[in-house]
Enzyme design. Structure first.
Site, PDB file in Angstrom:
ATOM      1  N   GLU A   1       4.248  -2.233  12.522  1.00  0.00           N
ATOM      2  CA  GLU A   1       3.116  -2.178  12.312  1.00  0.00           C
ATOM      3  C   GLU A   1       1.965  -2.038  12.849  1.00  0.00           C
ATOM      4  OE1 GLU A   1       3.311  -1.438   9.202  1.00  0.00           O
ATOM      5  OE2 GLU A   1       5.198  -1.847   8.654  1.00  0.00           O
TER       6      GLU A   1
ATOM      7  N   HIS B   1      -0.956   6.394   8.346  1.00  0.00           N
ATOM      8  CA  HIS B   1      -0.129   4.978   8.856  1.00  0.00           C
ATOM      9  C   HIS B   1       1.044   5.393   8.737  1.00  0.00           C
ATOM     10  CE1 HIS B   1       0.668   0.588   8.981  1.00  0.00           C
ATOM     11  NE2 HIS B   1       1.041   1.009   8.712  1.00  0.00           N
ATOM     12  N   GLU B   2       1.531   5.647   7.226  1.00  0.00           N
ATOM     13  CA  GLU B   2       2.743   6.141   6.974  1.00  0.00           C
ATOM     14  C   GLU B   2       3.428   7.232   7.837  1.00  0.00           C
ATOM     15  OE1 GLU B   2       4.131   3.540   5.278  1.00  0.00           O
ATOM     16  OE2 GLU B   2       2.106   2.792   4.799  1.00  0.00           O
TER      17      GLU B   2
ATOM     18  N   HIS C   1       4.820   6.199  11.507  1.00  0.00           N
ATOM     19  CA  HIS C   1       5.964   5.318  11.640  1.00  0.00           C
ATOM     20  C   HIS C   1       7.178   6.274  11.119  1.00  0.00           C
ATOM     21  CE1 HIS C   1       5.342   0.940  10.661  1.00  0.00           C
ATOM     22  NE2 HIS C   1       4.532   1.494   9.312  1.00  0.00           N
TER      23      HIS C   1
ATOM     24  N   GLY D   1       1.013  -0.756   0.497  1.00  0.00           N
ATOM     25  CA  GLY D   1      -0.145   0.390   0.382  1.00  0.00           C
ATOM     26  C   GLY D   1       0.806   0.779   0.106  1.00  0.00           C
ATOM     27  N   ALA D   2       1.974   0.902   0.789  1.00  0.00           N
ATOM     28  CA  ALA D   2       3.051   2.393   0.639  1.00  0.00           C
ATOM     29  C   ALA D   2       3.862   1.810   1.650  1.00  0.00           C
ATOM     30  CB  ALA D   2       2.409   2.989   1.422  1.00  0.00           C
ATOM     31  N   MET D   3       5.039   2.914   1.861  1.00  0.00           N
ATOM     32  CA  MET D   3       6.622   2.551   1.994  1.00  0.00           C
ATOM     33  C   MET D   3       6.631   3.525   2.934  1.00  0.00           C
ATOM     34  SD  MET D   3       8.343  -0.068   3.015  1.00  0.00           S
ATOM     35  CE  MET D   3       9.878   0.604   4.297  1.00  0.00           C
ATOM     36  N   GLU D   4       6.726   3.669   4.469  1.00  0.00           N
ATOM     37  CA  GLU D   4       7.196   4.723   5.040  1.00  0.00           C
ATOM     38  C   GLU D   4       8.769   5.681   5.266  1.00  0.00           C
ATOM     39  OE1 GLU D   4       8.956   1.416   7.701  1.00  0.00           O
ATOM     40  OE2 GLU D   4       7.376   1.850   5.936  1.00  0.00           O
ATOM     41  N   ASN D   5       8.935   5.675   4.181  1.00  0.00           N
ATOM     42  CA  ASN D   5      10.862   6.287   3.983  1.00  0.00           C
ATOM     43  C   ASN D   5      10.690   7.403   4.515  1.00  0.00           C
ATOM     44  OD1 ASN D   5      11.266   4.351   1.478  1.00  0.00           O
ATOM     45  ND2 ASN D   5      10.054   5.254   0.838  1.00  0.00           N
TER      46      ASN D   5
END
Length: 832
Positions: free
Chosen positions: A313, A290-291, A294, A256-260
């Site tokens: 998570e 959500h991201e 993080h 869905g996404a990535m928290e870079n």
């Protein structure tokens, strides 16, 4: 290539400390490869010792350690040995890397809408060495200086603020210490919308062909972003530390996404091209929040090893829902969680691959990926809600603040986190964590009522712990009851044993519908009484509490999978209740579940047409009385488009005639119609291509592949299978869409020969498809031929000793779902 083991990671982190990385990427070398130049500075606790650097290169040009050259041919199995280390070291590696097309590493995609190329980095787990030479483990964090050379018309975005210093050259600001898997670069002719909030520069970016939806959705995205920043700043007491905050919607993204940090990447389907239901906007808002959470839990403080990835998570899953409820218009986010996230998590809990939330030692990096599932997300979030019920919200937040402050820019463990909560709350969490975190599976909750003259004489909550995984879990939740839409009873309870008296229900009128865990505060299998299930067709639509309705639907879905509720019962409740549903998440998700899971999996083939007709009638009735452009209208239209057998209606809609209001220019809706037509043999490959030409975009091309694979013709299936399982250069998304369409068939005979081929051809794809992408293909492509022979072949495949961890885990989960379908058909097939 070999996967890093926990023992190796511990040994390497005890030996070296990374001081800094300087990475130069040359993305102007064509469509297949890019240049990578890395300078890594690190110290060694034992001068003279040896270690290795991770490197997965197309070719290695030069390597030097402290000015001394190293033979590039020493790279073996993704590792380059380094010997004779000094106290202070400088490693320089010049290499050529290959772009990926499976969503891992540095992924490159071409947008057919304009033939423009886009690049993004997804370095999760163990993909970083395919982009730059690095010591690839989460506890070796370091600051990064990144320079990118790119085509002149490209924009570059990354973890640090990007500055164009010369034509085609971009320099990114030095980052805070990051784990290797958080590093990203997004480059291409991206279009952007910018803003600022509380001193933080904000950017949202997407492909040029998505400019219109990007600009249309920007205000909503910025609003959720700003509200989430304010909420988390106040909650955590630590300001966001990573400079600018960019959100990049990228093509063909696996997750869905990535928290870079500073540069979050999202799947670009979140920029809805056509109409979107309210729950779709809620889902996107939840992902944004959500991201962002993080940035604190995961990015400022990172787990020491992959077996604590669940904590990142679970925390983000909990915090995003909390933020939406407290700070945005999406105050029903927990309802969405009940019918979406927890249904997913309960499915993972039913599988033989179930595992404890925590405490499963990942002996290597790839093993950790296997537990990255609905248990880590949904169950973990529910567990945190129970932790808060146990210790109190204020002590919980105080503990979180202490943990984040104490471990800032470093690494933490579950023990560190629980220790901070224990200190803040004064409560010993050893027994609690053993029951909730270290024991797999879930309890079953039910309520027994005894009545006299229509009045509840006694009420007892029963808690059944799984016999093979016993645990003594305390549960804090509520029980509520309704009759004809009136709430007649509600009682809160903390259950600490097999039976607990519900004194709060005694003396109340006997409810027609009784819902344990009505506010969905805990994690458990909810067993509805026979009388409640029997009353649902007449009673559920009248229950005014959306949260309780979501719990009921979740319990019904769980029951269908567990062969305790017949699919016919589910459809009876659907017929009576779904057309009157007012909550968007329940409305759309229950319809999708009925159409795409209950009917094709649990209803025997001879009865499926009648079952689809029931869904179609429900959708048609709701469509007729829904307001134009509403969520109700869109959900109903989608259900009709997917289930109708009215060729005249479907052809008219496909050609743009007589469409429901608001869907006149909706290409995504058209593809639902075309897929239905294709699976019924009412259009052919040439007509599908004509529809693709009208929607000459990345999503249009993917949908066309799915529709071609759905055609009920032997030649079409042969073509699709070759495109899916052969070395045809298909991307991760193309493989998924081919797999989604393939098993559509008027009868099993058309695809029967491919059942056995699946168990040989698909696992073999591990030779050229990344584990993350292949694990998804294995699940989606699993045979939809529900027979004992399929089960036999599946069991034999799982017993093989040559499967990769991701393939084996996905096979186990798919096999479990097959056996659920077989058990349900065996139990209820004759009745249906």
């Amino acid at each position: 290539m070999r996967s890093l083991t926990l023992a190796e990671a511990r040994e390497r982190s005890s030996l070296i400390t990374i001081t800094s990385y300087a990475v130069e990427l040359d993305l102007d070398q064509g469509a297949e490869v890019f240049g990578s130049h890395t300078t890594a500075r690190f110290t060694c606790a034992e001068p003279g010792a040896e270690t290795w650097v991770d490197l997965k290169a197309h070719s290695v040009e030069t390597v030097s350690l402290n000015g001394e050259p190293i033979d590039p041919d020493r790279v073996s199995d993704g590792r380059l040995a380094l010997s004779g280390l000094a106290a202070d070291n400088e490693l320089v590696v010049a290499a050529t890397m290959a772009y990926s097309h499976d969503g891992q590493g540095l992924h490159r995609a071409t947008d057919p809408a304009d033939d423009l190329d886009y690049v993004y980095g997804h370095l999760f787990l163990d993909a970083a060495p395919s982009v730059f030479a690095c010591f690839d483990q989460p506890d070796l964090k370091a600051p990064y200086d990144v320079t990118v050379r790119a085509p002149l018309d490209w924009t570059v975005i990354g973890n640090g603020a990007a500055t164009r210093t010369a034509p085609g050259t971009w320099v990114l600001a030095t980052t805070k210490p990051l784990a290797t898997y958080f590093v990203t670069v997004c480059a291409g002719p991206y279009v952007s919308v910018r803003d600022e909030h509380d001193g933080i520069p904000l950017g949202i970016h997407a492909r040029a062909s998505l400019r219109e939806p990007l600009e249309r959705h920007a205000a909503e995205l910025f609003d959720v972003t700003k509200r989430s920043f304010d909420y988390f700043h106040g909650l955590f007491g630590i300001r966001y530390p990573f400079g600018e905050y960019h959100q990049v919607f990228v093509p063909e993204f696996n997750a869905g996404a990535m928290e870079n940090p500073g540069c979050v990447t999202f799947r670009d389907q979140y920029l809805y091209r056509g109409a979107a239901t309210r729950d779709e906007l809620l889902t996107r808002a939840n992902t944004v929040s959500h991201e962002m959470s993080h940035m604190w839990f995961g990015d400022i403080v990172t787990m020491r090893w992959w077996d604590d990835l669940w904590l990142n998570e679970s925390f983000a899953e909990y915090m995003s829902h909390r933020a939406l409820v407290d700070a945005t218009e999406y105050t029903d986010a927990w309802v969405d969680s009940s019918i979406v996230r927890k249904v997913w998590g309960y499915g993972a809990e039913r599988s033989p691959s179930t595992h404890p939330v925590a405490g499963v030692e990942a002996l290597d990096a790839q093993s950790a990926l296997q537990n990255f599932d609905g248990i880590s997300y949904a169950k973990g979030a529910a567990t945190l809600r129970q932790l808060i019920a146990y210790v109190g919200d204020d002590p919980f937040i105080a503990g979180v603040r202490a943990y984040l402050t104490d471990k800032s820019y470093g690494n933490g463990t579950l023990a560190d986190f629980l220790g901070a909560i224990e200190t803040a709350s004064g409560k010993d969490l050893e027994a609690w964590s053993r029951a909730w975190l270290l024991t797999a599976d879930r309890d079953t909750l039910s309520v027994d009522l005894e009545e006299q003259g229509g009045v509840v004489e006694s009420a007892v909550v029963r808690r059944e712990s799984p016999a093979d995984r016993p645990a003594d879990r305390p549960h804090a939740f509520d029980v509520a009851g309704w009759t004809d839409g009136r709430e007649v009873a509600r009682a809160s309870v903390t259950v600490t044993g097999p039976e607990t008296t519900l004194a709060g229900l005694e003396g109340t009128p006997e409810p027609a519908v009784v819902v344990p865990n009505a506010s969905d505060l805990t994690w458990a299998r909810v067993r509805l009484s026979d009388s409640t299930v029997a009353a649902l067709p007449s009673q559920l639509a009248q229950v005014p509490d959306a949260q309780a309705r979501a719990v009921v639907w979740s319990a019904l879905i769980d029951g269908v999978h567990g062969a305790t509720v017949s699919p016919d019962t589910f459809l009876d409740v659907f017929d009576a209740s779904w057309p009157h549903e007012s909550n968007s998440s329940i409305l759309t998700r229950v319809a999708a579940y009925a159409e795409h899971r209950v009917v094709p999996w649990f209803v025997p083939r001879p009865a499926q047409d009648d079952a689809l007709d029931r869904l179609n009638r429900a959708g048609s009735g709701l469509l007729e009385r829904s307001g134009a452009g509403t969520t109700e209208s869109l959900a109903a239209a989608r259900l009709v488009a997917g289930t109708s057998d009215d060729a005249v209606l479907l052809r008219a809609w496909a050609d743009g005639h007589g469409l429901p209001a608001g869907l006149e220019e909706d290409g995504d809706f058209r593809w639902i119609v075309v897929r239905n037509l294709a699976s019924r043999g009412l259009v052919g490959a040439d007509e599908i291509e004509a529809f693709r030409a009208k929607d000459d975009t990345l999503q249009g091309s993917l949908n066309a592949l799915m529709c071609r694979a759905s055609l009920p013709e032997a030649d079409a299936k042969a073509w699709a299978w070759q495109q899916l399982t052969g070395r045809e250069g298909r991307s991760n998304y193309e493989m998924i869409h081919l797999a989604r369409g393939f098993w559509a068939a008027p009868d099993d005979d058309l695809v029967a020969d491919y059942v056995s081929r699946y168990f040989t051809d698909v696992p073999a794809m591990s030779g050229w498809v990344g584990e993350d992408a292949l694990s998804r293909v294995v699940l989606v492509a699993f045979p939809k031929v529900f027979t004992d022979e399929t089960a036999r072949l599946s069991a034999r495949a799982i017993s093989r000793d040559d499967l990769t961890p991701a393939v084996r885990r996905s096979l186990v989960d798919a096999d479990a779902e097959l056996r659920e379908a077989l058990a349900s058909r065996a139990t209820f097939g004759a009745a249906v």
